[in-house]
Design an enzyme around this catalytic site. Structure first.
Site, PDB file in Angstrom:
ATOM      1  N   GLU A 127       0.857  -1.202   0.000  1.00 13.01           N
ATOM      2  CA  GLU A 127       0.000   0.000   0.000  1.00 13.01           C
ATOM      3  C   GLU A 127       0.886   1.242   0.000  1.00 13.01           C
ATOM      4  O   GLU A 127       2.078   1.165   0.336  1.00 13.01           O
ATOM      5  CB  GLU A 127      -0.896  -0.012   1.236  1.00 13.01           C
ATOM      6  CG  GLU A 127      -1.803  -1.217   1.249  1.00 13.01           C
ATOM      7  CD  GLU A 127      -2.834  -1.192   2.374  1.00 13.01           C
ATOM      8  OE1 GLU A 127      -2.787  -0.268   3.222  1.00 13.01           O
ATOM      9  OE2 GLU A 127      -3.665  -2.110   2.375  1.00 13.01           O
ATOM     10  N   SER A 132       7.366  -2.433   3.297  1.00 10.26           N
ATOM     11  CA  SER A 132       8.080  -3.397   4.146  1.00 10.26           C
ATOM     12  C   SER A 132       7.254  -3.730   5.385  1.00 10.26           C
ATOM     13  O   SER A 132       7.245  -4.867   5.849  1.00 10.26           O
ATOM     14  CB  SER A 132       9.426  -2.812   4.585  1.00 10.26           C
ATOM     15  OG  SER A 132      10.191  -2.447   3.467  1.00 10.26           O
ATOM     16  N   ASP A 239       7.969 -16.811   1.079  1.00 15.88           N
ATOM     17  CA  ASP A 239       9.004 -17.860   1.199  1.00 15.88           C
ATOM     18  C   ASP A 239       9.097 -18.655  -0.106  1.00 15.88           C
ATOM     19  O   ASP A 239      10.176 -19.037  -0.553  1.00 15.88           O
ATOM     20  CB  ASP A 239       8.644 -18.859   2.308  1.00 15.88           C
ATOM     21  CG  ASP A 239       9.036 -18.346   3.693  1.00 15.88           C
ATOM     22  OD1 ASP A 239       9.705 -17.306   3.784  1.00 15.88           O
ATOM     23  OD2 ASP A 239       8.647 -19.000   4.684  1.00 15.88           O
ATOM     24  N   GLN A 335      30.491  -1.420 -17.324  1.00 18.66           N
ATOM     25  CA  GLN A 335      31.880  -0.942 -17.236  1.00 18.66           C
ATOM     26  C   GLN A 335      32.750  -1.586 -18.318  1.00 18.66           C
ATOM     27  O   GLN A 335      33.571  -0.910 -18.953  1.00 18.66           O
ATOM     28  CB  GLN A 335      32.438  -1.267 -15.835  1.00 18.66           C
ATOM     29  CG  GLN A 335      33.706  -0.525 -15.491  1.00 18.66           C
ATOM     30  CD  GLN A 335      33.479   0.981 -15.334  1.00 18.66           C
ATOM     31  OE1 GLN A 335      32.353   1.427 -15.105  1.00 18.66           O
ATOM     32  NE2 GLN A 335      34.531   1.749 -15.486  1.00 18.66           N
ATOM     33  N   GLU A 362       9.387  -7.956  -3.654  1.00 20.71           N
ATOM     34  CA  GLU A 362       9.291  -9.221  -2.876  1.00 20.71           C
ATOM     35  C   GLU A 362      10.067  -9.117  -1.564  1.00 20.71           C
ATOM     36  O   GLU A 362      10.630 -10.111  -1.093  1.00 20.71           O
ATOM     37  CB  GLU A 362       9.819 -10.391  -3.702  1.00 20.71           C
ATOM     38  CG  GLU A 362       9.144 -10.517  -5.024  1.00 20.71           C
ATOM     39  CD  GLU A 362       8.077 -11.575  -5.082  1.00 20.71           C
ATOM     40  OE1 GLU A 362       8.094 -12.491  -4.248  1.00 20.71           O
ATOM     41  OE2 GLU A 362       7.214 -11.463  -5.947  1.00 20.71           O
ATOM     42  N   THR A 364      12.507  -5.924   0.337  1.00 16.77           N
ATOM     43  CA  THR A 364      13.798  -5.313  -0.029  1.00 16.77           C
ATOM     44  C   THR A 364      14.935  -6.166   0.543  1.00 16.77           C
ATOM     45  O   THR A 364      14.720  -6.987   1.446  1.00 16.77           O
ATOM     46  CB  THR A 364      13.934  -3.886   0.547  1.00 16.77           C
ATOM     47  OG1 THR A 364      14.003  -3.983   1.980  1.00 16.77           O
ATOM     48  CG2 THR A 364      12.772  -2.989   0.144  1.00 16.77           C
ATOM     49  N   GLN A 366      17.231  -5.166   2.447  1.00 13.91           N
ATOM     50  CA  GLN A 366      17.383  -4.862   3.881  1.00 13.91           C
ATOM     51  C   GLN A 366      16.464  -5.795   4.686  1.00 13.91           C
ATOM     52  O   GLN A 366      16.875  -6.366   5.698  1.00 13.91           O
ATOM     53  CB  GLN A 366      17.014  -3.396   4.181  1.00 13.91           C
ATOM     54  CG  GLN A 366      18.038  -2.364   3.739  1.00 13.91           C
ATOM     55  CD  GLN A 366      18.052  -2.161   2.223  1.00 13.91           C
ATOM     56  OE1 GLN A 366      17.029  -2.271   1.576  1.00 13.91           O
ATOM     57  NE2 GLN A 366      19.222  -1.880   1.674  1.00 13.91           N
TER      58      GLN A 366
HETATM   59  C1  LIG Z   1       7.997  -2.357  -9.963  1.00 16.68           C
HETATM   60  C2  LIG Z   1       7.440  -2.886  -8.675  1.00 16.68           C
HETATM   61  C3  LIG Z   1       6.565  -3.960  -8.697  1.00 16.68           C
HETATM   62  C4  LIG Z   1       5.995  -4.413  -7.503  1.00 16.68           C
HETATM   63  N1  LIG Z   1       5.036  -5.416  -7.550  1.00 16.68           N
HETATM   64  C5  LIG Z   1       4.318  -5.675  -6.429  1.00 16.68           C
HETATM   65  C6  LIG Z   1       3.173  -6.541  -6.484  1.00 16.68           C
HETATM   66  O1  LIG Z   1       2.840  -7.111  -7.536  1.00 16.68           O
HETATM   67  N2  LIG Z   1       2.440  -6.718  -5.343  1.00 16.68           N
HETATM   68  C7  LIG Z   1       2.765  -6.121  -4.177  1.00 16.68           C
HETATM   69  O2  LIG Z   1       2.065  -6.307  -3.195  1.00 16.68           O
HETATM   70  N3  LIG Z   1       3.848  -5.295  -4.095  1.00 16.68           N
HETATM   71  C8  LIG Z   1       4.621  -5.057  -5.192  1.00 16.68           C
HETATM   72  N4  LIG Z   1       5.696  -4.201  -5.121  1.00 16.68           N
HETATM   73  C9  LIG Z   1       6.002  -3.549  -3.842  1.00 16.68           C
HETATM   74  C10 LIG Z   1       7.332  -3.945  -3.231  1.00 16.68           C
HETATM   75  O3  LIG Z   1       7.264  -5.240  -2.708  1.00 16.68           O
HETATM   76  C11 LIG Z   1       7.653  -2.848  -2.200  1.00 16.68           C
HETATM   77  O4  LIG Z   1       8.033  -1.693  -2.936  1.00 16.68           O
HETATM   78  C12 LIG Z   1       8.748  -3.253  -1.244  1.00 16.68           C
HETATM   79  O5  LIG Z   1       8.298  -4.280  -0.393  1.00 16.68           O
HETATM   80  C13 LIG Z   1       9.248  -2.074  -0.402  1.00 16.68           C
HETATM   81  O6  LIG Z   1       8.204  -1.327   0.131  1.00 16.68           O
HETATM   82  P1  LIG Z   1       8.214   0.264  -0.040  1.00 16.68           P
HETATM   83  O7  LIG Z   1       8.416   0.561  -1.473  1.00 16.68           O
HETATM   84  O8  LIG Z   1       7.001   0.803   0.618  1.00 16.68           O
HETATM   85  O9  LIG Z   1       9.507   0.745   0.735  1.00 16.68           O
HETATM   86  P2  LIG Z   1       9.617   1.042   2.325  1.00 16.68           P
HETATM   87  O10 LIG Z   1       9.054  -0.096   3.090  1.00 16.68           O
HETATM   88  O11 LIG Z   1       9.070   2.403   2.590  1.00 16.68           O
HETATM   89  O12 LIG Z   1      11.191   1.068   2.504  1.00 16.68           O
HETATM   90  C14 LIG Z   1      11.992   2.204   2.151  1.00 16.68           C
HETATM   91  C15 LIG Z   1      13.432   1.858   2.497  1.00 16.68           C
HETATM   92  O13 LIG Z   1      13.552   1.631   3.911  1.00 16.68           O
HETATM   93  C16 LIG Z   1      14.097   0.347   4.144  1.00 16.68           C
HETATM   94  N5  LIG Z   1      13.483  -0.215   5.347  1.00 16.68           N
HETATM   95  C17 LIG Z   1      12.177  -0.290   5.678  1.00 16.68           C
HETATM   96  N6  LIG Z   1      12.009  -0.865   6.875  1.00 16.68           N
HETATM   97  C18 LIG Z   1      13.249  -1.174   7.335  1.00 16.68           C
HETATM   98  C19 LIG Z   1      13.746  -1.806   8.508  1.00 16.68           C
HETATM   99  N7  LIG Z   1      12.940  -2.268   9.454  1.00 16.68           N
HETATM  100  N8  LIG Z   1      15.095  -1.952   8.627  1.00 16.68           N
HETATM  101  C20 LIG Z   1      15.950  -1.523   7.655  1.00 16.68           C
HETATM  102  N9  LIG Z   1      15.525  -0.931   6.516  1.00 16.68           N
HETATM  103  C21 LIG Z   1      14.200  -0.757   6.345  1.00 16.68           C
HETATM  104  C22 LIG Z   1      13.771  -0.465   2.900  1.00 16.68           C
HETATM  105  O14 LIG Z   1      14.675  -1.552   2.741  1.00 16.68           O
HETATM  106  C23 LIG Z   1      13.933   0.592   1.815  1.00 16.68           C
HETATM  107  O15 LIG Z   1      15.291   0.730   1.487  1.00 16.68           O
HETATM  108  C24 LIG Z   1       6.339  -3.802  -6.286  1.00 16.68           C
HETATM  109  C25 LIG Z   1       7.273  -2.756  -6.263  1.00 16.68           C
HETATM  110  C26 LIG Z   1       7.812  -2.290  -7.436  1.00 16.68           C
HETATM  111  C27 LIG Z   1       8.773  -1.131  -7.377  1.00 16.68           C
END
Ligand SMILES: Cc1cc2nc3c(=O)[nH]c(=O)nc-3n(C[C@H](O)[C@H](O)[C@H](O)COP(=O)(O)OP(=O)(O)OC[C@H]3O[C@@H](n4cnc5c(N)ncnc54)[C@H](O)[C@@H]3O)c2cc1C
Length: 382
Positions: A127, A132, A239, A335, A362, A364, A366
């Protein structure tokens, strides 16, 4: 006894997929990337060959592939174009919650919907304010008689424009976080709208959209598992899907490595082909050893899943290691091509853009490290 030998069936699957990548995917990949064209024509061909609905049991008309078979297949398809293999893989991602926790009636209805003819599915977890932090999702499910009413917004949803079935995670009470999550199979209907189509850096042929669910009426028989089981279903699904993402990253890295190797054998600088310089050889060697190591992790994760053994930490290692390696490999491939690597006339520029997404979706990398560390702190793996 350990064997790294593939069965004759697995070799045949790999070879058919390799030909498919060469003949059907690679010729169109650059154009589809440029125009952000959803590869529906190639997906339909992949459906005919039997590459879709990989995990759906044969009794429902699916491929009935093991997790290891699916990893072998996805490496080859991603070699052709990871944007294409993402579009294909997400169909299985949408069906995985039903495979994991669905009842017979749900399997009969939804699996057959996908195996009778080419059908697109979406997995709707993320959402705008909960990526994450899955347990922080806000899409509301309200029970009204024999129905649930869904309201909320899902973002970055792959295949969302074309999906006929959305697997949607929603909460009965946002204050209860993971305890209140539910999973629903939602057929396309009034109240589901695409509110934004994303214009992406890479994997541009895959469709990524924001979807609004506005008073969507979902029959109670479409609840997958029980109320409150959504969190567990989502985690089990991830998983299962992470080795496939890892497989995709191996295919992509292998492609970048082969492009870089071939270029290095032709490009002359200071009177010698650049492949003769140790600095270039070291980059090529790092690419090759990482591909092998990533493949071993992906195969092990898939094998553990097939044996129904705990796989969470190895799945996370496979995803994290494989996708980091794909990123580094594509950076080094650019490169090795020098200035030409930065140009769209050559394939490695696209591969580098495509690779970045692998470290984000799927879960990040992290989050993968957090999962690995949590499991390591909880118990000794070895
Ligand atoms: C092209 C694309 C396709 C996608 N397809 C799908 C899909 O089909 N279905 C679906 O449900 N989702 C999908 N996603 C969503 C994707 O799984 C999320 O973007 C991802 O899980 C990260 O969530 P966020 O973008 O809100 O980043 P955030 O959760 O806001 O994270 C931002 C940064 O903070 C870091 N971070 C967050 N929490 C922590 C923590 N506790 N400790 C350390 N670092 C942290 C993250 O690693 C990241 O670097 C897609 C995303 C993209 C870009």
């Amino acid at each position: 006894m350990i064997s790294f030998e593939l069965s004759e069936e697995q070799k045949a699957l790999r070879d058919v997929a390799r030909d498919f990548a060469k003949n059907e995917i690679i010729p169109k990949a650059a154009e589809y990337d440029k125009n952000a064209t959803f590869p529906i024509d190639i997906l339909k061909k992949a459906f005919e060959v039997g590459f879709l609905n990989q995990a759906v049991p044969e009794s429902y008309g699916g491929g009935g592939l093991s997790n290891l078979d699916a990893v072998i297949l996805n490496e080859e398809l991603a070699y052709g174009c990871i944007g294409f293999s993402t579009s294909l893989m997400v169909n299985d991602l949408a069906l995985s919650p039903i495979l994991i926790a669905g009842n017979n009636a749900q399997k009969e209805k939804f699996f057959k919907m996908f195996t009778k003819e080419y059908t697109t599915g979406s997995f709707c977890l993320t959402e705008p304010n909960a990526g994450s932090d899955v347990a922080g999702l806000q899409t509301k499910a309200e029970k009204k008689g024999d129905y649930y009413i869904l309201n909320g917004t899902k973002t970055f949803i792959t295949n969302g424009t074309y999906a006929k079935l959305y697997t949607v995670f929603a909460t009965l009470d946002p204050t209860q976080r993971h305890k209140a999550l539910c999973c629903f199979a939602v057929e396309k209907c009034d109240g589901i709208t695409v509110s934004k189509k994303e214009d992406k850096m890479g994997q541009r042929c895959s469709d990524t959209v924001q979807i609004v669910f506005n008073n969507v009426k979902v029959p109670q028989e479409n609840l997958i598992g029980k109320e409150g089981e959504g969190w567990l279903i989502a985690m089990k699904t991830l998983d299962k899907s992470r080795p496939l993402v890892s497989a995709g990253s191996i295919g992509l890295a292998r492609r970048a490595m082969e492009c870089a190797r071939d270029y290095a054998k032709e490009r002359v600088a200071f009177g010698k082909v650049i492949a003769e310089y140790e600095a270039i050889q070291f980059m090529l060697a790092n690419m090759a050893k990482g591909v092998e190591a990533a493949r071993l992790l992906a195969w092990k994760a898939a094998w553990l899943l097939d044996q129904k053994l705990p796989s969470t930490h190895i799945s996370s290692m496979a995803k994290c290691f494989g996708t980091d390696h794909a990123m580094q490999t594509t950076i080094d491939a650019v490169q090795i091509y020098g200035g030409y690597g930065y140009m769209k006339d050559y394939p490695v520029e696209k591969l580098m853009r495509d690779a970045k997404l692998l470290q984000i979706y799927e879960g990040t990398n992290q989050i993968q490290r957090l999962v690995i560390a949590r499991e390591l702190l909880k118990a000794n793996f070895y």
